[in-house]
Scaffold this motif. Sequence first.
Motif, PDB file in Angstrom:
ATOM      1  N   ASN A 202       0.832  -1.200   0.000  1.00  0.00           N
ATOM      2  CA  ASN A 202       0.000   0.000   0.000  1.00  0.00           C
ATOM      3  C   ASN A 202       0.865   1.247   0.000  1.00  0.00           C
ATOM      4  OD1 ASN A 202      -2.591  -1.087  -0.022  1.00  0.00           O
ATOM      5  ND2 ASN A 202      -2.703  -1.234   2.210  1.00  0.00           N
TER       6      ASN A 202
ATOM      7  N   LYS B 135       0.247   3.951   1.462  1.00  0.00           N
ATOM      8  CA  LYS B 135       0.254   4.533   2.805  1.00  0.00           C
ATOM      9  C   LYS B 135       1.319   3.877   3.684  1.00  0.00           C
ATOM     10  CE  LYS B 135      -3.291   1.565   4.950  1.00  0.00           C
ATOM     11  NZ  LYS B 135      -2.451   1.064   6.040  1.00  0.00           N
ATOM     12  N   ASP B 136       1.800   2.698   3.266  1.00  0.00           N
ATOM     13  CA  ASP B 136       2.854   1.998   4.010  1.00  0.00           C
ATOM     14  C   ASP B 136       4.228   2.207   3.383  1.00  0.00           C
ATOM     15  OD1 ASP B 136       0.953   0.890   5.799  1.00  0.00           O
ATOM     16  OD2 ASP B 136       0.476  -0.664   4.320  1.00  0.00           O
TER      17      ASP B 136
ATOM     18  N   THR C  83       6.063   4.493   2.177  1.00  0.00           N
ATOM     19  CA  THR C  83       6.279   5.944   2.159  1.00  0.00           C
ATOM     20  C   THR C  83       7.770   6.259   1.975  1.00  0.00           C
ATOM     21  OG1 THR C  83       6.596   5.948   4.540  1.00  0.00           O
ATOM     22  CG2 THR C  83       4.334   6.268   3.734  1.00  0.00           C
TER      23      THR C  83
ATOM     24  N   SER D  92       3.622  16.799   0.532  1.00  0.00           N
ATOM     25  CA  SER D  92       3.757  15.414   0.968  1.00  0.00           C
ATOM     26  C   SER D  92       3.660  15.328   2.490  1.00  0.00           C
ATOM     27  CB  SER D  92       5.107  14.853   0.507  1.00  0.00           C
ATOM     28  OG  SER D  92       5.290  13.531   0.970  1.00  0.00           O
TER      29      SER D  92
ATOM     30  N   ASP E 264       4.575  12.904   4.259  1.00  0.00           N
ATOM     31  CA  ASP E 264       5.871  12.358   4.655  1.00  0.00           C
ATOM     32  C   ASP E 264       6.925  13.159   3.904  1.00  0.00           C
ATOM     33  OD1 ASP E 264       8.206  10.619   4.853  1.00  0.00           O
ATOM     34  OD2 ASP E 264       6.806   9.102   5.575  1.00  0.00           O
TER      35      ASP E 264
ATOM     36  N   THR F 181       6.305   7.886  -4.161  1.00  0.00           N
ATOM     37  CA  THR F 181       5.604   6.771  -3.532  1.00  0.00           C
ATOM     38  C   THR F 181       4.100   6.781  -3.782  1.00  0.00           C
ATOM     39  OG1 THR F 181       5.470   8.004  -1.442  1.00  0.00           O
ATOM     40  CG2 THR F 181       7.355   6.515  -1.754  1.00  0.00           C
TER      41      THR F 181
ATOM     42  N   LYS G 294       0.619   3.898  -6.927  1.00  0.00           N
ATOM     43  CA  LYS G 294       1.578   3.440  -5.914  1.00  0.00           C
ATOM     44  C   LYS G 294       2.823   2.862  -6.586  1.00  0.00           C
ATOM     45  CE  LYS G 294      -0.150  -1.323  -5.320  1.00  0.00           C
ATOM     46  NZ  LYS G 294      -0.701  -2.285  -4.340  1.00  0.00           N
TER      47      LYS G 294
ATOM     48  N   GLU H 239       6.050  11.976  -1.973  1.00  0.00           N
ATOM     49  CA  GLU H 239       4.751  11.857  -2.625  1.00  0.00           C
ATOM     50  C   GLU H 239       4.543  13.082  -3.503  1.00  0.00           C
ATOM     51  OE1 GLU H 239       1.808  11.571   0.433  1.00  0.00           O
ATOM     52  OE2 GLU H 239       2.068   9.415   0.701  1.00  0.00           O
TER      53      GLU H 239
ATOM     54  N   ALA I 226       1.667  14.967  -3.861  1.00  0.00           N
ATOM     55  CA  ALA I 226       0.345  15.079  -3.244  1.00  0.00           C
ATOM     56  C   ALA I 226      -0.307  16.420  -3.584  1.00  0.00           C
ATOM     57  CB  ALA I 226       0.472  14.906  -1.733  1.00  0.00           C
TER      58      ALA I 226
END
Length: 493
Positions: free
Chosen positions: A186, A188-189, A191, A234, A236, A262, A280, A313, A315
Amino acid sequence: MKVTVCAKINDRPISDVTVVPFFTHKKGEVASAFTEGDLKQTLEDIAAYEDFSAKQGSTLLVLGGSEKDERLLFLGLGSVETVSSNSIKEAIAAFVKRARGKSQWKRVNVVIPKVKGLKAEVVFEAVVEGLFLSHYLFEDLKSVDNRKLFYMDKVTVIGEGTNGKITQIQKLHTGVTLARDLVNRNAKDATPSHLASVCKNLAKKYPNVKTKVLEKKELETHKMGLLLAVGESSADEPKLIMMEYLNGGSKSTTMVVGKGVTFDTGGLNLKPTNYIEDMKCDMGGAAAAIGLMKAVAEQNLKVNLIVLVPTTENAIGSLSYKPGDVYTSYLGKTVEITNTDAEGRLILADALAFGQKKFKPDRIIDLATLTGAIVVALGSERTGYYCTEDKLAKKLEEAATVTSEKVWRMPLDKEYASQLKSPIADLANCSKKRMAGSITAALFLKEFIEEGTPWIHLDIAGTAYLDGATSYHMTQATGVGVRLLNELVSQLD
């Protein structure tokens, strides 16, 4: 899965299933690709019934071959005239796919075919690599009851080969598996912080690997304006991960840079439905670069390798970098943002320039899921590549032949560069025209490579993440680039 070798068919261990390869010949006859030992007559008798076509990837299960074989599985290799290393891997994958979910298939024998025109060692390696490539699943995100796993505990390959070679191939595939795992997780993992943690753990495991991570404040100190721009929203914070593996003495040094976005929303130039769902995978280049480092360290190769991973990311938020704005790169060149979805080249540009200045490598290779244009051009069968040196390009193509990770050289004609002109900055990050999108992306990166430095750009957008399982890729993530570059760096002086 433990894989070992047994030299003679008559010495094979007792198995739950023994896999026997077959060819088709010009007149349509079917014949075993292995005609020795106590199975010879049994195979000839069964083949005489003509219930098996032996077409590439076809299988036929027969109960009871001998007291050593609870089952026989006939495996089609296709025409004897067209069998290749890659077609053997694909045939092995057909067997492995059939074995999935069969809890009673724990002990497996695989007979190595004898192929006229191919060296025995090439055939052996193809069988073993086919096993490791296809024996990969990612079921972690499914509930336990819905997982369909492999149960093969012990696989014995029968024929000419060595356990040492099996071990080497297995070590290489630890890197392929890591790359696949990173892409399949995922977003979200997986990162930027997770990638940094994985790289730090590699340094803890392997004495020859050193890892350093530049966090946001250090990126600001080094004025990496392009990487920072992409990472503004991002959650992260953006990072530049650097790994060194200097185990080659006086040999030359190769620097590999992998794009580590990511998750790619496209930024304010938002990606549409049916495209954004797979984003992803936009760190497939980073995954391959990290996987390469693991593979090289696991094998203890005598090479000098630098790996850089710019990661963030792309984002959306109030701080997102904006179309029409201009940002300054580490190299000092200014870049107008004409499309926020052309972010990969931005983070690569800062990493390439910084890495070249800091490490002074003899050659540079970057991998990136960079453009949809390369997918339009080449689909998922070949990775498009660009190269500034014919000698290095030849080496890459030789490595592609050995590994079956096919490539196709693309042009770097300077005439295309006019599409990157900006009225307000030194460069635009993306052409406003639809034509030659992969070429202009490569030419943008070339602006950040020092003149005279051999450089390869691999656009893996079509090959890193597939539409679905196929051949020896049982998941969408392929780990493309790990085997290719492992072979390449192994052959460089």
